[in-house]
Design a protein around this motif. Structure first.
Motif, PDB file in Angstrom:
ATOM      1  N   ILE A  65       0.854  -1.180   0.000  1.00 23.60           N
ATOM      2  CA  ILE A  65       0.000   0.000   0.000  1.00 23.60           C
ATOM      3  C   ILE A  65       0.892   1.233   0.000  1.00 23.60           C
ATOM      4  N   HIS A  66       0.609   2.172  -0.887  1.00 24.02           N
ATOM      5  CA  HIS A  66       1.455   3.355  -1.052  1.00 24.02           C
ATOM      6  C   HIS A  66       0.746   4.624  -0.590  1.00 24.02           C
ATOM      7  N   LEU A  67       0.021   4.512   0.509  1.00 26.86           N
ATOM      8  CA  LEU A  67      -0.749   5.640   1.018  1.00 26.86           C
ATOM      9  C   LEU A  67       0.156   6.776   1.491  1.00 26.86           C
ATOM     10  N   LEU A 100      -8.017  11.190  -3.419  1.00 26.00           N
ATOM     11  CA  LEU A 100      -6.605  11.372  -3.767  1.00 26.00           C
ATOM     12  C   LEU A 100      -6.384  11.553  -5.274  1.00 26.00           C
ATOM     13  N   LEU A 142       1.296   8.802  -1.577  1.00 25.73           N
ATOM     14  CA  LEU A 142       0.206   9.567  -2.173  1.00 25.73           C
ATOM     15  C   LEU A 142      -0.186  10.748  -1.293  1.00 25.73           C
ATOM     16  N   LYS A 167      -2.518   1.803   5.822  1.00 26.23           N
ATOM     17  CA  LYS A 167      -1.254   2.453   5.474  1.00 26.23           C
ATOM     18  C   LYS A 167      -0.054   1.621   5.900  1.00 26.23           C
ATOM     19  N   ASP A 213      -2.263   3.008  -8.339  1.00 26.96           N
ATOM     20  CA  ASP A 213      -1.366   3.988  -7.724  1.00 26.96           C
ATOM     21  C   ASP A 213      -1.248   3.735  -6.224  1.00 26.96           C
ATOM     22  N   LEU A 214      -2.297   3.170  -5.658  1.00 28.05           N
ATOM     23  CA  LEU A 214      -2.384   2.943  -4.222  1.00 28.05           C
ATOM     24  C   LEU A 214      -1.895   1.558  -3.818  1.00 28.05           C
ATOM     25  N   ILE A 252     -11.227   6.496  -1.529  1.00 26.65           N
ATOM     26  CA  ILE A 252      -9.832   6.935  -1.375  1.00 26.65           C
ATOM     27  C   ILE A 252      -9.304   7.422  -2.725  1.00 26.65           C
ATOM     28  N   CYS A 253      -9.586   6.674  -3.791  1.00 24.72           N
ATOM     29  CA  CYS A 253      -9.124   7.069  -5.121  1.00 24.72           C
ATOM     30  C   CYS A 253      -9.759   8.386  -5.566  1.00 24.72           C
ATOM     31  N   LEU A 286     -12.028   1.763  -1.239  1.00 22.70           N
ATOM     32  CA  LEU A 286     -10.990   1.967  -2.235  1.00 22.70           C
ATOM     33  C   LEU A 286     -11.421   3.038  -3.236  1.00 22.70           C
ATOM     34  N   CYS A 305      -6.564   9.399  -7.794  1.00 25.99           N
ATOM     35  CA  CYS A 305      -5.625   8.380  -8.256  1.00 25.99           C
ATOM     36  C   CYS A 305      -6.381   7.149  -8.720  1.00 25.99           C
TER      37      CYS A 305
END
Length: 78
Positions: free
Chosen positions: A11-13, A61, A16, A42, A67-68, A57-58, A54, A63
């Motif tokens: 996870i790349h929270l 953000l 981002l 995270k 990306d996440l 969040i997208c 999801l 994204c």
């Protein structure tokens, strides 16, 4: 297999959030889930994520899911 089994999904929270100058608390308020649950996501300790979460969040953000979330088999259990 135990509940504590490692997985190779990352996870790349953090990245981002940093790129967007946003805090976890701000994201929590905009997505509508708790800071604790976002923190679990995270830190890679989440066992699942709802598609509705999801998607939200997208949206917030700006994204794509890719990306996440990424899959890195070289970093998985082994």
């Amino acid at each position: 297999m135990s509940d504590e089994e490692l997985h190779s999904v990352r996870i790349h929270l953090d990245r981002l959030l940093a790129e967007r100058g946003m805090t976890l608390t701000e994201l929590s308020a905009q997505v509508g889930i708790t800071v604790v649950n976002l923190s679990i996501l995270k830190n890679g300790r989440a066992k699942a994520i709802r598609f509705s979460t999801l998607s939200r969040i997208c949206e917030v953000l700006d994204c794509q899911p890719g990306d996440l979330i990424t899959h890195d088999p070289s970093n998985g259990p082994g």
